[in-house]
Enzyme design. Structure first.
Site, short mmCIF file in Angstrom:
data_model
loop_
_atom_site.label_atom_id
_atom_site.label_comp_id
_atom_site.label_asym_id
_atom_site.label_seq_id
_atom_site.Cartn_x
_atom_site.Cartn_y
_atom_site.Cartn_z
N SER A 17 0.85 -1.18 0.04
CA SER A 17 -0.01 0.06 -0.03
C SER A 17 0.76 1.29 -0.06
CB SER A 17 -0.87 0.07 1.16
OG SER A 17 -2.16 -1.05 1.00
N LYS A 66 -9.92 -4.25 11.74
CA LYS A 66 -11.02 -3.70 11.23
C LYS A 66 -12.37 -3.48 11.90
CE LYS A 66 -9.35 -4.35 6.59
NZ LYS A 66 -9.28 -5.48 5.14
N ASP A 102 -13.06 -1.77 1.11
CA ASP A 102 -12.93 -3.12 0.71
C ASP A 102 -14.15 -3.87 -0.09
OD1 ASP A 102 -10.27 -3.67 1.78
OD2 ASP A 102 -11.10 -4.45 3.61
N GLY A 127 -12.83 -17.72 6.29
CA GLY A 127 -12.44 -16.90 7.09
C GLY A 127 -13.58 -15.90 7.46
P1 NAP Z 1 -9.03 -10.21 10.31
O1 NAP Z 1 -10.36 -9.29 10.36
O2 NAP Z 1 -7.90 -10.33 11.47
O3 NAP Z 1 -9.41 -11.66 10.27
C1 NAP Z 1 -8.80 -12.74 9.74
C2 NAP Z 1 -9.33 -14.17 9.53
O4 NAP Z 1 -8.48 -14.98 9.22
C3 NAP Z 1 -10.18 -14.54 10.68
O5 NAP Z 1 -11.28 -15.42 10.11
C4 NAP Z 1 -9.22 -15.61 11.24
O6 NAP Z 1 -9.77 -16.85 11.98
C5 NAP Z 1 -8.53 -16.02 10.01
N1 NAP Z 1 -7.22 -16.83 10.48
C6 NAP Z 1 -6.15 -16.15 11.11
N2 NAP Z 1 -5.07 -16.94 11.02
C7 NAP Z 1 -5.55 -18.11 10.83
C8 NAP Z 1 -4.68 -19.37 10.80
N3 NAP Z 1 -3.75 -19.65 11.10
N4 NAP Z 1 -5.81 -20.50 10.24
C9 NAP Z 1 -6.93 -20.25 9.85
N5 NAP Z 1 -7.57 -19.19 9.96
C10 NAP Z 1 -6.99 -17.81 10.21
O7 NAP Z 1 -8.08 -10.06 8.89
P2 NAP Z 1 -8.76 -9.18 7.52
O8 NAP Z 1 -8.86 -7.83 7.77
O9 NAP Z 1 -9.99 -9.88 7.42
O10 NAP Z 1 -7.88 -9.78 6.62
C11 NAP Z 1 -7.70 -11.01 6.21
C12 NAP Z 1 -6.70 -11.18 5.05
O11 NAP Z 1 -7.24 -10.38 3.70
C13 NAP Z 1 -5.45 -10.63 5.36
O12 NAP Z 1 -4.46 -11.36 4.68
C14 NAP Z 1 -5.42 -9.25 4.36
O13 NAP Z 1 -4.27 -8.70 3.75
C15 NAP Z 1 -6.50 -9.53 3.07
N6 NAP Z 1 -7.26 -8.47 2.45
C16 NAP Z 1 -6.80 -8.21 1.51
C17 NAP Z 1 -7.41 -7.06 0.68
C18 NAP Z 1 -7.17 -6.74 -0.90
O14 NAP Z 1 -7.43 -5.79 -1.29
N7 NAP Z 1 -6.59 -7.80 -1.59
C19 NAP Z 1 -8.34 -6.32 1.44
C20 NAP Z 1 -8.64 -6.83 2.56
C21 NAP Z 1 -8.01 -7.81 3.19
P3 NAP Z 1 -10.29 -16.69 13.63
O15 NAP Z 1 -11.47 -15.88 13.49
O16 NAP Z 1 -10.43 -18.49 13.67
O17 NAP Z 1 -9.31 -16.10 14.29
#
Ligand code: NAP
Length: 298
Positions: A17, A66, A102, A127
């Site tokens: 970013s 978030k 997003d 997720g």
């Molecule tokens: P978040 O709110 O912290 O949520 C993380 C999710 O991943 C939760 O469902 C969590 O499960 C799960 N998780 C974490 N570690 C895990 C593991 N070791 N095994 C299985 N599940 C696991 O994060 P977020 O903001 O949603 O982001 C998630 C991902 O999407 C990140 O990598 C982020 O960079 C990516 N993303 C990309 C974009 C894009 O524009 N391409 C936009 C947004 C996000 P639990 O509930 O069980 O902890």
């Protein structure tokens, strides 16, 4: 005065970013600096106090903040409130306002680069965090037929299903586990995974599994054997560009959509919220590709 804006997350090292937002500010001749702010959960409140200062434009918010950031803001825009996740904060004269870019970024990339129309189709989200909330909200808005949400922590998936049900007023189809409706939470267990994925048209990774330079590097949420060859496989993880999940999808013979287009679309929308100016998307795209090692030089 140089104004500051940045990414609040934990971790943030993998992020591109800064590279593409800085390129946009420089291209527009704006005196602004985009920084990567690694903020552990216990420091989030303190970081937001800094954001209220006049030299701060605002911030992007990523994993794991978030949802946690919402009660710390002065106002949350209608769509972000309904989604239950904020990825963009704007400092409006010392007042912090939260938005979700997003959601639109997710759908624009899905329909554009992914050539996928959700109406009436079967989708699986892996997720249930902030990114999954945005994706689920948009898929329902776009008329998805069924939506399965698989999460390690089943209570969190259940909570998301309940919120979606409340958000989609008048729709009573949400259900948990065995009794499947339009939106269903599944535990991350082999039998439940196989049931959720059977015959689905779209599988989206909304976990950080596979992220470069992190504890999740090299991991895929699903193996090829579980991925239906006819599905579109969408990984929100964009660094590395070829994630372990996309590699598994290719092994299964499935079509793939990487996370970079979504990143660009959500970033362009954030830029516009901070500056009131249209983002130079081509400049941002080229900078992101360079930062990911997909293009040479600058
Ligand atoms: P978040 O709110 O912290 O949520 C993380 C999710 O991943 C939760 O469902 C969590 O499960 C799960 N998780 C974490 N570690 C895990 C593991 N070791 N095994 C299985 N599940 C696991 O994060 P977020 O903001 O949603 O982001 C998630 C991902 O999407 C990140 O990598 C982020 O960079 C990516 N993303 C990309 C974009 C894009 O524009 N391409 C936009 C947004 C996000 P639990 O509930 O069980 O902890």
């Amino acid at each position: 005065m140089t104004v500051l804006v940045g990414l609040i997350g934990y971790p943030v090292k993998h992020s591109v970013s800064a590279a593409f937002h800085q390129a946009a500010f420089d291209h527009m001749g704006m005196r602004a600096q985009y920084l990567l702010w690694e903020v552990p959960p216990e420091d989030l409140e303190e970081k937001l106090k800094e954001l209220r200062e006049p030299d701060h434009l605002g911030a992007n918010v990523t994993i794991p903040h978030k949802e946690a950031v919402i009660p710390l803001l002065d106002h949350v825009d209608e769509m972000a409130r309904r989604i239950g996740a904020v990825n963009t904060i704007v400092n409006q004269g010392g007042h912090l306002v939260g938005f979700n870019t997003d959601a639109q970024g997710f759908l624009t990339a899905l329909r554009g680069e992914g050539e996928f129309e959700p109406q009436g189709r079967r989708a699986v989200l892996v997720g249930a965090g902030g990114a999954a909330r945005a994706a689920a909200f948009m898929l329902l808005e776009a008329g998805i037929g069924t939506l399965a949400i698989v999460n390690r922590n089943l209570d969190r998936a259940d909570a998301l299903v309940q919120d979606l049900e409340r958000g989609q007023k008048g729709r009573k189809e949400a259900a948990r586990g065995g009794q499947e409706g339009r939106t269903t939470a599944y535990p991350w267990e082999p039998e439940a995974l196989a049931r959720a994925l059977d015959n689905c048209d779209l599988v989206v990774n909304c976990t950080p599994l596979g992220t470069r330079s992190s504890q999740w590097e090299g991991h895929s949420p699903l193996s090829a054997a579980l991925i239906p060859p006819s599905a579109l496989v969408y990984d929100l993880v964009y660094n590395p560009p070829e994630t372990p999940f996309l590699a598994e999808a290719r092994k299964a013979g499935a079509r793939t959509l990487p996370g970079l287009p979504m990143l660009l679309y959500q970033g362009a929308a954030s830029f516009q919220l901070w500056t009131g100016r249209k983002a130079p998307v081509e400049v941002m795209y080229a900078a992101a590709r360079r930062a990911l090692g997909l293009e040479k030089g600058s």
